[in-house]
Design an enzyme around this catalytic site. Structure first.
Site, PDB file in Angstrom:
ATOM      1  N   LYS A  45       0.963  -1.273  -0.029  1.00  0.00           N
ATOM      2  CA  LYS A  45      -0.018  -0.076  -0.008  1.00  0.00           C
ATOM      3  C   LYS A  45       0.798   1.317   0.089  1.00  0.00           C
ATOM      4  O   LYS A  45       1.735   1.425   0.899  1.00  0.00           O
ATOM      5  CB  LYS A  45      -0.885  -0.110   1.323  1.00  0.00           C
ATOM      6  CG  LYS A  45      -1.717   1.120   1.384  1.00  0.00           C
ATOM      7  CD  LYS A  45      -2.724   1.691   0.273  1.00  0.00           C
ATOM      8  CE  LYS A  45      -3.505   2.719   0.484  1.00  0.00           C
ATOM      9  NZ  LYS A  45      -4.555   2.933  -0.612  1.00  0.00           N
ATOM     10  N   SER A  72     -12.936   6.072  -2.565  1.00  0.00           N
ATOM     11  CA  SER A  72     -12.081   7.451  -1.978  1.00  0.00           C
ATOM     12  C   SER A  72     -11.456   6.886  -0.567  1.00  0.00           C
ATOM     13  O   SER A  72     -11.833   7.299   0.384  1.00  0.00           O
ATOM     14  CB  SER A  72     -12.876   8.571  -1.834  1.00  0.00           C
ATOM     15  OG  SER A  72     -12.041   9.628  -1.335  1.00  0.00           O
ATOM     16  N   CYS A 130      -2.415   9.926  -6.393  1.00  0.00           N
ATOM     17  CA  CYS A 130      -3.639   9.512  -5.769  1.00  0.00           C
ATOM     18  C   CYS A 130      -4.795  10.556  -5.732  1.00  0.00           C
ATOM     19  O   CYS A 130      -4.302  11.796  -5.410  1.00  0.00           O
ATOM     20  CB  CYS A 130      -3.257   9.118  -4.133  1.00  0.00           C
ATOM     21  SG  CYS A 130      -4.957   8.830  -3.197  1.00  0.00           S
ATOM     22  N   LYS A 164       4.006   5.981 -10.481  1.00  0.00           N
ATOM     23  CA  LYS A 164       2.681   5.478 -10.724  1.00  0.00           C
ATOM     24  C   LYS A 164       2.072   6.707 -11.010  1.00  0.00           C
ATOM     25  O   LYS A 164       1.804   7.923 -10.510  1.00  0.00           O
ATOM     26  CB  LYS A 164       1.850   5.054  -9.330  1.00  0.00           C
ATOM     27  CG  LYS A 164       0.394   4.650  -9.566  1.00  0.00           C
ATOM     28  CD  LYS A 164       0.444   3.421  -9.566  1.00  0.00           C
ATOM     29  CE  LYS A 164      -1.165   2.755  -9.556  1.00  0.00           C
ATOM     30  NZ  LYS A 164      -1.684   2.156  -8.742  1.00  0.00           N
ATOM     31  N   ASN A 193      -3.514   4.822 -12.498  1.00  0.00           N
ATOM     32  CA  ASN A 193      -4.059   4.706 -11.110  1.00  0.00           C
ATOM     33  C   ASN A 193      -5.485   5.057 -11.630  1.00  0.00           C
ATOM     34  O   ASN A 193      -5.849   4.843 -12.806  1.00  0.00           O
ATOM     35  CB  ASN A 193      -3.954   5.969 -10.497  1.00  0.00           C
ATOM     36  CG  ASN A 193      -3.915   5.873  -8.918  1.00  0.00           C
ATOM     37  OD1 ASN A 193      -4.862   5.054  -8.518  1.00  0.00           O
ATOM     38  ND2 ASN A 193      -2.914   6.348  -8.167  1.00  0.00           N
ATOM     39  N   GLY A 221     -11.781  -0.798 -12.443  1.00  0.00           N
ATOM     40  CA  GLY A 221     -12.548  -2.150 -12.981  1.00  0.00           C
ATOM     41  C   GLY A 221     -12.886  -1.951 -14.338  1.00  0.00           C
ATOM     42  O   GLY A 221     -12.274  -1.009 -15.066  1.00  0.00           O
ATOM     43  N   GLY A 249      -5.307  -1.524 -14.743  1.00  0.00           N
ATOM     44  CA  GLY A 249      -6.803  -0.909 -14.735  1.00  0.00           C
ATOM     45  C   GLY A 249      -7.416  -1.806 -15.864  1.00  0.00           C
ATOM     46  O   GLY A 249      -6.984  -2.165 -16.755  1.00  0.00           O
ATOM     47  N   GLY A 250      -8.659  -2.003 -15.380  1.00  0.00           N
ATOM     48  CA  GLY A 250      -9.537  -2.908 -15.928  1.00  0.00           C
ATOM     49  C   GLY A 250      -9.471  -4.328 -16.241  1.00  0.00           C
ATOM     50  O   GLY A 250      -9.988  -4.825 -17.289  1.00  0.00           O
ATOM     51  N   GLY A 271      -6.470  -4.836  -9.640  1.00  0.00           N
ATOM     52  CA  GLY A 271      -6.883  -3.969  -8.546  1.00  0.00           C
ATOM     53  C   GLY A 271      -8.318  -4.188  -8.178  1.00  0.00           C
ATOM     54  O   GLY A 271      -8.455  -5.197  -7.254  1.00  0.00           O
TER      55      GLY A 271
HETATM   56  C1  SIN Z   1      -6.599   5.652  -2.060  1.00  0.00           C
HETATM   57  O1  SIN Z   1      -5.825   5.363  -1.011  1.00  0.00           O
HETATM   58  O2  SIN Z   1      -7.251   6.651  -1.825  1.00  0.00           O
HETATM   59  C2  SIN Z   1      -6.104   5.184  -3.132  1.00  0.00           C
HETATM   60  C3  SIN Z   1      -4.686   5.199  -3.553  1.00  0.00           C
HETATM   61  C4  SIN Z   1      -4.166   5.830  -4.847  1.00  0.00           C
HETATM   62  O3  SIN Z   1      -5.441   6.103  -5.833  1.00  0.00           O
HETATM   63  O4  SIN Z   1      -3.128   6.138  -5.211  1.00  0.00           O
END
Ligand code: SIN
Length: 312
Positions: A45, A72, A130, A164, A193, A221, A249-250, A271
């Site tokens: 994470k 979120s 993020c 990222k 992301n 997704g 992604g997806g 993800g």
């Molecule tokens: C999040 O913790 O809100 C998602 C992390 C991310 O999008 O990098």
């Protein structure tokens, strides 16, 4: 069949891993991704210096008909030291990506200094994308800020480092971000992301489905597959070949993994579907991918990686 990949001298025996944010907050979750016989690595994470509880719940929602997810989360994580402790003590045959997402440039640079000075010998992901921290825009949409942080980071950081990225939606922006990234000895870019600041409404109650930010959240997704493939393809066509690509992604089927690789992905992250299906998803996706590869007469990913055809 050879489903392996290489980034910065690290060998990945399988092409898939989790996307940062899913099944990677705690040591138990990280262990479960590593324990799968069908993952090539794990990513932590994205860490901030201090533990963060993240945004208030509800903060994650699965859309009907496997359309995708909105979240979120707000970077809930156990704090930098927790992940440093995990990665330095963990005896793993698989490479580990240490993801960081500081809330300021200085916080990111401070964590990179600690990683540089540590015994950690894996790969580092600098998450510049993020969308879910109130009041904090996504750094990688600010090209000057992206150039500035990479300039300062690479002045001292000598371990394998990647970024990222958020999705880009304009050809000029693909050009602009690639021109910046190509100035640096990046080991990889991870694209994409979630698509930031989407909005999902509950039909029955006419209410948003997540609480933070008035219901705005990152979309993942099935809904994001086309955008993810476009970003993988656009960046593969523009980045120096030394910069490897992690496609995210997806991904809900083996065909989705195949398509990411066809667009140029070296590794593929899962993800939303990992959140929905659990760690067993990797076995199913790898089996579906292997079936496609066999039917097409290939025996390795290298034979079709980046070989997307266009209409003449
Ligand atoms: C999040 O913790 O809100 C998602 C992390 C991310 O999008 O990098």
């Amino acid at each position: 069949m050879n489903l392996t990949a290489t980034i910065a001298g690290f060998n990945f025996e399988h092409v898939m891993l989790n996307a940062a944010g899913v099944m990677c907050q705690t040591a138990e979750e990280l262990d479960s991704v590593l324990a799968s016989a069908h993952t090539g690595a794990v990513v932590t994470k994205s860490a901030t210096t201090n533990l963060r509880p993240g945004n208030p719940a509800p903060r994650y929602y699965e859309l009907p008909n496997t359309l995708g997810t909105i979240n979120s989360m707000g970077l809930p994580n156990e704090g930098f030291d927790y992940y440093m402790d995990y990665v330095t003590k963990k005896q793993s045959q698989k490479p580990i990506f240490f993801s960081i997402a500081g809330l300021s440039k200085q916080e990111n640079l401070d964590m990179l200094h600690q990683l540089q000075d540590s015994e950690f010998s894996g790969l580092v992901e600098l998450n510049l994308s993020c969308p879910n921290v109130p009041g904090k825009p996504q750094t990688a949409y600010d090209f000057e800020a992206t150039q500035a942080i990479l300039t300062e980071a690479f002045a001292f950081f000598k371990k394998p480092l990647g970024v990222k990225l958020p999705p880009y939606f304009d050809i000029v922006h693909f050009d602009d971000i690639a021109n910046i990234l190509n100035q640096f000895p990046l080991a990889f870019v991870n694209t994409i992301n979630s698509i930031g600041n989407g909005l999902v409404i509950d039909d029955d109650t006419d209410t948003v489905v997540i609480k933070p930010k008035g219901g705005f959240g990152g979309i993942g997704g099935t809904l994001v597959k086309a955008t993810a493939l476009a970003n993988v393809r656009a960046l593969r066509l523009r980045l120096n070949p030394e910069i490897k690509i992690i496609g995210t992604g997806g991904v809900t089927s083996g065909r989705d993994v195949y398509d990411h690789i066809l667009c140029g992905a070296d590794l593929v992250e899962v993800g939303s579907q990992l959140a929905i299906e659990g760690v067993a998803v990797f076995e199913r996706l790898e089996r579906e991918l292997a079936d496609i590869i066999t039917k097409k007469g290939y025996s390795s990913l290298a034979e079709f990686r980046g070989q997307l055809k266009v209409i003449a």
